[in-house]
Design a protein around this motif. Structure first.
Motif, PDB file in Angstrom:
ATOM      1  N   SER A  76     -11.372  -7.857   9.670  1.00  0.00           N
ATOM      2  CA  SER A  76     -12.584  -7.337   8.713  1.00  0.00           C
ATOM      3  C   SER A  76     -12.193  -7.808   7.440  1.00  0.00           C
ATOM      4  O   SER A  76     -11.203  -7.001   6.762  1.00  0.00           O
ATOM      5  CB  SER A  76     -13.100  -6.091   8.805  1.00  0.00           C
ATOM      6  OG  SER A  76     -13.665  -5.564   7.802  1.00  0.00           O
ATOM      7  N   PRO A  77     -12.797  -8.397   6.436  1.00  0.00           N
ATOM      8  CA  PRO A  77     -12.723  -8.790   5.182  1.00  0.00           C
ATOM      9  C   PRO A  77     -12.690  -7.391   4.398  1.00  0.00           C
ATOM     10  O   PRO A  77     -12.132  -7.027   3.345  1.00  0.00           O
ATOM     11  CB  PRO A  77     -13.552  -9.542   4.638  1.00  0.00           C
ATOM     12  CG  PRO A  77     -14.129 -10.612   5.753  1.00  0.00           C
ATOM     13  CD  PRO A  77     -14.045  -9.297   7.008  1.00  0.00           C
ATOM     14  N   GLU A  78     -13.590  -6.562   4.712  1.00  0.00           N
ATOM     15  CA  GLU A  78     -13.594  -5.217   4.131  1.00  0.00           C
ATOM     16  C   GLU A  78     -12.372  -4.257   4.493  1.00  0.00           C
ATOM     17  O   GLU A  78     -11.937  -3.763   3.449  1.00  0.00           O
ATOM     18  CB  GLU A  78     -14.819  -4.480   4.475  1.00  0.00           C
ATOM     19  CG  GLU A  78     -16.289  -5.190   4.098  1.00  0.00           C
ATOM     20  CD  GLU A  78     -16.586  -6.255   5.026  1.00  0.00           C
ATOM     21  OE1 GLU A  78     -16.111  -6.367   6.153  1.00  0.00           O
ATOM     22  OE2 GLU A  78     -17.343  -7.050   4.745  1.00  0.00           O
ATOM     23  N   GLU A  79     -11.812  -4.526   5.396  1.00  0.00           N
ATOM     24  CA  GLU A  79     -10.662  -3.723   5.602  1.00  0.00           C
ATOM     25  C   GLU A  79      -9.408  -4.283   4.946  1.00  0.00           C
ATOM     26  O   GLU A  79      -8.613  -3.458   4.695  1.00  0.00           O
ATOM     27  CB  GLU A  79     -10.496  -3.618   7.330  1.00  0.00           C
ATOM     28  CG  GLU A  79      -8.998  -2.704   7.511  1.00  0.00           C
ATOM     29  CD  GLU A  79      -9.335  -1.194   7.514  1.00  0.00           C
ATOM     30  OE1 GLU A  79      -8.333  -0.479   7.866  1.00  0.00           O
ATOM     31  OE2 GLU A  79     -10.471  -0.762   7.153  1.00  0.00           O
ATOM     32  N   ILE A  80      -9.307  -5.739   4.880  1.00  0.00           N
ATOM     33  CA  ILE A  80      -8.438  -6.193   4.342  1.00  0.00           C
ATOM     34  C   ILE A  80      -8.348  -5.623   2.811  1.00  0.00           C
ATOM     35  O   ILE A  80      -7.139  -5.406   2.120  1.00  0.00           O
ATOM     36  CB  ILE A  80      -8.377  -7.705   4.443  1.00  0.00           C
ATOM     37  CG1 ILE A  80      -7.993  -8.183   5.902  1.00  0.00           C
ATOM     38  CG2 ILE A  80      -7.535  -8.509   3.469  1.00  0.00           C
ATOM     39  CD1 ILE A  80      -8.500  -9.629   6.173  1.00  0.00           C
ATOM     40  N   ALA A  81      -9.633  -5.768   2.213  1.00  0.00           N
ATOM     41  CA  ALA A  81      -9.919  -5.289   0.771  1.00  0.00           C
ATOM     42  C   ALA A  81      -9.348  -3.846   0.761  1.00  0.00           C
ATOM     43  O   ALA A  81      -8.810  -3.413  -0.415  1.00  0.00           O
ATOM     44  CB  ALA A  81     -11.228  -5.553   0.444  1.00  0.00           C
ATOM     45  N   ARG A  82      -9.593  -3.110   1.650  1.00  0.00           N
ATOM     46  CA  ARG A  82      -9.194  -1.650   1.464  1.00  0.00           C
ATOM     47  C   ARG A  82      -7.870  -1.323   1.449  1.00  0.00           C
ATOM     48  O   ARG A  82      -7.157  -0.733   0.556  1.00  0.00           O
ATOM     49  CB  ARG A  82      -9.916  -0.944   2.556  1.00  0.00           C
ATOM     50  CG  ARG A  82      -9.719   0.630   2.479  1.00  0.00           C
ATOM     51  CD  ARG A  82     -10.001   1.475   3.627  1.00  0.00           C
ATOM     52  NE  ARG A  82      -9.184   1.236   4.841  1.00  0.00           N
ATOM     53  CZ  ARG A  82      -7.925   1.635   5.043  1.00  0.00           C
ATOM     54  NH1 ARG A  82      -7.269   2.263   4.024  1.00  0.00           N
ATOM     55  NH2 ARG A  82      -7.206   1.328   5.880  1.00  0.00           N
ATOM     56  N   ALA A 122       0.781  -1.233  -0.048  1.00  0.00           N
ATOM     57  CA  ALA A 122      -0.053   0.083  -0.181  1.00  0.00           C
ATOM     58  C   ALA A 122       1.024   1.452   0.073  1.00  0.00           C
ATOM     59  O   ALA A 122       0.380   2.403  -0.477  1.00  0.00           O
ATOM     60  CB  ALA A 122      -0.963   0.089   1.184  1.00  0.00           C
ATOM     61  N   ASN A 123       2.122   1.263   0.399  1.00  0.00           N
ATOM     62  CA  ASN A 123       2.944   2.216   0.612  1.00  0.00           C
ATOM     63  C   ASN A 123       4.077   2.242  -0.467  1.00  0.00           C
ATOM     64  O   ASN A 123       5.391   2.679  -0.051  1.00  0.00           O
ATOM     65  CB  ASN A 123       3.516   2.423   1.979  1.00  0.00           C
ATOM     66  CG  ASN A 123       2.329   2.536   3.163  1.00  0.00           C
ATOM     67  OD1 ASN A 123       1.470   3.477   2.824  1.00  0.00           O
ATOM     68  ND2 ASN A 123       2.286   1.951   4.046  1.00  0.00           N
ATOM     69  N   TRP A 124       3.956   1.519  -1.365  1.00  0.00           N
ATOM     70  CA  TRP A 124       5.112   1.182  -2.455  1.00  0.00           C
ATOM     71  C   TRP A 124       5.696   2.551  -2.974  1.00  0.00           C
ATOM     72  O   TRP A 124       6.911   2.557  -2.970  1.00  0.00           O
ATOM     73  CB  TRP A 124       4.761   0.033  -3.630  1.00  0.00           C
ATOM     74  CG  TRP A 124       5.907  -0.132  -4.191  1.00  0.00           C
ATOM     75  CD1 TRP A 124       6.508   0.069  -5.365  1.00  0.00           C
ATOM     76  CD2 TRP A 124       6.856  -1.358  -3.784  1.00  0.00           C
ATOM     77  NE1 TRP A 124       7.329  -0.491  -5.739  1.00  0.00           N
ATOM     78  CE2 TRP A 124       8.007  -1.343  -4.589  1.00  0.00           C
ATOM     79  CE3 TRP A 124       7.085  -2.090  -2.439  1.00  0.00           C
ATOM     80  CZ2 TRP A 124       8.978  -2.292  -4.492  1.00  0.00           C
ATOM     81  CZ3 TRP A 124       8.246  -2.607  -2.274  1.00  0.00           C
ATOM     82  CH2 TRP A 124       9.127  -2.917  -3.461  1.00  0.00           C
ATOM     83  N   ALA A 125       4.736   3.434  -3.249  1.00  0.00           N
ATOM     84  CA  ALA A 125       5.631   4.579  -3.797  1.00  0.00           C
ATOM     85  C   ALA A 125       6.719   5.440  -3.001  1.00  0.00           C
ATOM     86  O   ALA A 125       7.550   5.698  -3.434  1.00  0.00           O
ATOM     87  CB  ALA A 125       4.384   5.676  -4.355  1.00  0.00           C
ATOM     88  N   ILE A 178      -7.451  -5.595  -2.870  1.00  0.00           N
ATOM     89  CA  ILE A 178      -8.142  -6.969  -3.564  1.00  0.00           C
ATOM     90  C   ILE A 178      -9.531  -7.219  -2.925  1.00  0.00           C
ATOM     91  O   ILE A 178      -9.701  -7.043  -1.743  1.00  0.00           O
ATOM     92  CB  ILE A 178      -7.492  -8.124  -3.101  1.00  0.00           C
ATOM     93  CG1 ILE A 178      -5.767  -8.088  -3.661  1.00  0.00           C
ATOM     94  CG2 ILE A 178      -7.952  -9.246  -3.556  1.00  0.00           C
ATOM     95  CD1 ILE A 178      -4.987  -9.182  -2.895  1.00  0.00           C
ATOM     96  N   PRO A 179     -10.812  -7.422  -3.810  1.00  0.00           N
ATOM     97  CA  PRO A 179     -12.057  -7.113  -3.467  1.00  0.00           C
ATOM     98  C   PRO A 179     -12.401  -8.301  -2.450  1.00  0.00           C
ATOM     99  O   PRO A 179     -11.681  -9.268  -2.504  1.00  0.00           O
ATOM    100  CB  PRO A 179     -12.864  -7.170  -4.606  1.00  0.00           C
ATOM    101  CG  PRO A 179     -11.905  -6.974  -5.687  1.00  0.00           C
ATOM    102  CD  PRO A 179     -10.536  -7.061  -5.407  1.00  0.00           C
TER     103      PRO A 179
END
Length: 70
Positions: free
Chosen positions: A57-63, A3-6, A67-68
């Protein structure tokens, strides 16, 4: 980290003069050694500390991963 690759790429470029092609070929050992020696001006360590470590939370993991949730 993804998520922080840049920030990772920018920090390695600025602090250690690593190019994107060099980063793509870098060993895990070398990558971790360079990440662990970033300067105080580096963005990635600050972003890493702000990243949640336990996510249920699957939603937090997706965020976080982009990955949906299924």
């Amino acid at each position: 980290m993804i998520a922080n690759w840049a920030a990772v790429e920018g920090d390695l470029s600025r602090d250690h003069h690593v190019t994107a092609p060099q980063l793509a070929r870098m060993s895990t050992r070398r990558f971790l050694a360079l990440i662990s020696t970033l300067t105080e001006q580096a963005r990635f360590p600050r972003l890493w500390r702000a990243t949640p470590r336990q996510v249920d939370s699957p939603e937090e993991i997706a965020r976080i991963t982009g990955i949906p949730a299924q």
